[in-house]
Design an enzyme around this catalytic site. Sequence first.
Site, PDB file in Angstrom:
ATOM      1  N   VAL A  44      34.102  58.895 134.431  1.00 11.58           N
ATOM      2  CA  VAL A  44      34.112  57.477 134.784  1.00 11.58           C
ATOM      3  C   VAL A  44      33.857  57.283 136.279  1.00 11.58           C
ATOM      4  CG1 VAL A  44      36.624  57.301 135.121  1.00 11.58           C
ATOM      5  CG2 VAL A  44      35.322  55.297 134.377  1.00 11.58           C
ATOM      6  N   ILE A  67      37.768  68.908 137.820  1.00 15.80           N
ATOM      7  CA  ILE A  67      36.484  68.330 137.424  1.00 15.80           C
ATOM      8  C   ILE A  67      36.520  66.848 137.779  1.00 15.80           C
ATOM      9  CG2 ILE A  67      34.989  67.746 135.470  1.00 15.80           C
ATOM     10  CD1 ILE A  67      36.120  70.187 134.021  1.00 15.80           C
TER      11      ILE A  67
END
Length: 146
Positions: free
Chosen positions: A57, A53
């Site tokens: 950020v 994934i």
Amino acid sequence: MEVREILTILPHRYPMVMVDRVTELVPGERIAGHKCVAYNEPWFQGHFPSHPIMPGVLIVESMVQIGGLLAHASDPARAEQPKVVLFLGIDKARFRRPVVPGDRLDLSATALQRRGPVWKLRGEARVDGNLCAEAEMLAQVADASR
């Protein structure tokens, strides 16, 4: 705007360049572009090995970079001396769905407000039209010599 031109504006280099192409630009108003998310990007090795994934950020960083390209393109004095766009802050960040290898992350930023060199932008990241992340960001166009 293709990646070669993007690299003349953004100071980032591999693996931190998060915009592959700009597809729409209305200086002072909005910008759109994308990042092609590849399995061989270094963060997928540890985030997460069995279920890769894209870290949230880095999705935010992608939105900040496309917003920085908008601010840079909208600064009429940019040709006079080298400029850099600095990230000042983020508000109202929300993550709606994961971004995985093979996705094309469609990025957009809209100018909400501008006070001199400081911009307030709204960013969105989508995959196949589905909202993945959104945030409001602050950025400043500054002299590169600072």
